[in-house]
Design a protein around this motif. Structure first.
Motif, PDB file in Angstrom:
ATOM      1  N   THR A 293       3.176 -11.122   2.009  1.00 40.68           N
ATOM      2  CA  THR A 293       4.533 -11.473   1.614  1.00 40.68           C
ATOM      3  C   THR A 293       5.583 -10.844   2.532  1.00 40.68           C
ATOM      4  N   CYS A 294       5.517  -9.518   2.698  1.00 41.57           N
ATOM      5  CA  CYS A 294       6.563  -8.830   3.462  1.00 41.57           C
ATOM      6  C   CYS A 294       6.121  -8.461   4.876  1.00 41.57           C
ATOM      7  N   LYS A 295       4.850  -8.673   5.197  1.00 37.33           N
ATOM      8  CA  LYS A 295       4.286  -8.440   6.537  1.00 37.33           C
ATOM      9  C   LYS A 295       4.298  -6.972   6.954  1.00 37.33           C
ATOM     10  N   ASN A 296       4.413  -6.055   6.003  1.00 38.24           N
ATOM     11  CA  ASN A 296       4.351  -4.625   6.311  1.00 38.24           C
ATOM     12  C   ASN A 296       2.903  -4.162   6.336  1.00 38.24           C
ATOM     13  N   THR A 297       2.605  -3.231   7.232  1.00 36.33           N
ATOM     14  CA  THR A 297       1.272  -2.661   7.325  1.00 36.33           C
ATOM     15  C   THR A 297       1.127  -1.573   6.268  1.00 36.33           C
ATOM     16  N   ILE A 298       0.009  -1.604   5.551  1.00 38.47           N
ATOM     17  CA  ILE A 298      -0.241  -0.670   4.466  1.00 38.47           C
ATOM     18  C   ILE A 298      -1.536   0.073   4.778  1.00 38.47           C
ATOM     19  N   VAL A 299      -1.533   1.398   4.632  1.00 37.13           N
ATOM     20  CA  VAL A 299      -2.723   2.215   4.847  1.00 37.13           C
ATOM     21  C   VAL A 299      -3.405   2.406   3.493  1.00 37.13           C
ATOM     22  N   LEU A 300      -4.715   2.120   3.453  1.00 36.41           N
ATOM     23  CA  LEU A 300      -5.478   2.192   2.213  1.00 36.41           C
ATOM     24  C   LEU A 300      -6.601   3.193   2.355  1.00 36.41           C
TER      25      LEU A 300
ATOM     26  N   PRO B  22      -0.285  -2.847  -6.100  1.00 36.55           N
ATOM     27  CA  PRO B  22       0.964  -3.503  -5.709  1.00 36.55           C
ATOM     28  C   PRO B  22       1.373  -3.040  -4.309  1.00 36.55           C
ATOM     29  N   CYS B  23       1.976  -3.917  -3.541  1.00 38.71           N
ATOM     30  CA  CYS B  23       2.496  -3.545  -2.227  1.00 38.71           C
ATOM     31  C   CYS B  23       3.619  -2.529  -2.441  1.00 38.71           C
ATOM     32  N   PRO B  24       3.590  -1.382  -1.755  1.00 44.20           N
ATOM     33  CA  PRO B  24       4.633  -0.373  -1.959  1.00 44.20           C
ATOM     34  C   PRO B  24       5.999  -0.823  -1.468  1.00 44.20           C
ATOM     35  N   CYS B  25       6.033  -1.868  -0.641  1.00 44.88           N
ATOM     36  CA  CYS B  25       7.315  -2.326  -0.094  1.00 44.88           C
ATOM     37  C   CYS B  25       7.958  -3.407  -0.960  1.00 44.88           C
ATOM     38  N   CYS B  26       7.160  -4.426  -1.306  1.00 41.92           N
ATOM     39  CA  CYS B  26       7.754  -5.562  -2.013  1.00 41.92           C
ATOM     40  C   CYS B  26       7.237  -5.725  -3.434  1.00 41.92           C
ATOM     41  N   GLY B  27       6.162  -5.019  -3.806  1.00 41.57           N
ATOM     42  CA  GLY B  27       5.641  -5.095  -5.161  1.00 41.57           C
ATOM     43  C   GLY B  27       4.645  -6.220  -5.385  1.00 41.57           C
ATOM     44  N   GLN B  28       4.377  -7.033  -4.383  1.00 40.14           N
ATOM     45  CA  GLN B  28       3.407  -8.133  -4.488  1.00 40.14           C
ATOM     46  C   GLN B  28       2.030  -7.563  -4.814  1.00 40.14           C
ATOM     47  N   LYS B  29       1.315  -8.200  -5.751  1.00 41.08           N
ATOM     48  CA  LYS B  29      -0.023  -7.737  -6.120  1.00 41.08           C
ATOM     49  C   LYS B  29      -0.995  -8.091  -5.001  1.00 41.08           C
ATOM     50  N   LEU B  30      -1.669  -7.072  -4.475  1.00 42.32           N
ATOM     51  CA  LEU B  30      -2.656  -7.269  -3.417  1.00 42.32           C
ATOM     52  C   LEU B  30      -4.037  -7.084  -4.019  1.00 42.32           C
ATOM     53  N   GLU B  31      -4.919  -8.056  -3.813  1.00 43.32           N
ATOM     54  CA  GLU B  31      -6.278  -7.983  -4.326  1.00 43.32           C
ATOM     55  C   GLU B  31      -7.226  -7.850  -3.150  1.00 43.32           C
ATOM     56  N   PHE B  32      -8.235  -6.980  -3.322  1.00 41.28           N
ATOM     57  CA  PHE B  32      -9.157  -6.713  -2.232  1.00 41.28           C
ATOM     58  C   PHE B  32     -10.547  -7.273  -2.476  1.00 41.28           C
TER      59      PHE B  32
END
Length: 151
Positions: A104-111, A122-132
């Protein structure tokens, strides 16, 4: 004798002398001067109260800052290090970290693996639910190989 007491004494003297503050020119001027002095006295007393309160607050802040400096910058006290061992896990430094991009926001997230094990976040930037889903290290190795071959 403080300022308020001195002003009250001065007003008492004027009243005791039975000066006419309403009819003569000099009396009117003296009456106005006394009124101004009373207002100034009240204002100065209020300012002094505020200065005293601010001084007390500054003293408390200075004490708190000194305590904080002792905690943060006190490098000689190794005894305190033991109390932080319960909160710091050395294994966390060795945990494998993964990166993904939020669609959604195209930000890189470290997991971390623990987040991957949960399967979603949830994405820490936009709150979109990310499923792995069922992600393994091999999946990330394949993605890394594909990225390297594209370059």
């Amino acid at each position: 004798m403080n300022l308020t007491d001195k002003m009250a004494y001065l007003c008492g003297m004027v009243d005791g002398m039975e000066l006419d503050l309403t009819s003569s020119k000099e009396g009117k001027v003296l009456g106005k001067i006394l009124d101004v002095m009373q207002e100034m006295t009240a204002y100065i007393v209020d300012l002094q109260t505020q200065v005293d309160e601010l001084t007390d607050t500054c003293d408390l802040l200075d004490q708190d800052l000194g305590d904080l400096e002792d905690i943060v910058f006190d490098e000689d006290d190794d005894e305190d290090d033991d109390e932080y061992d319960d909160y710091y896990d050395e294994d966390e430094d060795n945990e494998i970290q993964y990166e993904t991009v939020c669609p959604t926001c195209k930000n890189t997230i470290v997991l971390s693996e623990s987040i991957l094990d949960k399967g979603e976040m949830p994405c820490p930037c936009c709150g979109q639910k990310l499923e792995f889903g069922d992600v393994t290290e091999a999946d990330f190795a394949e993605d890394a190989d594909e990225t390297e071959s594209e370059d």
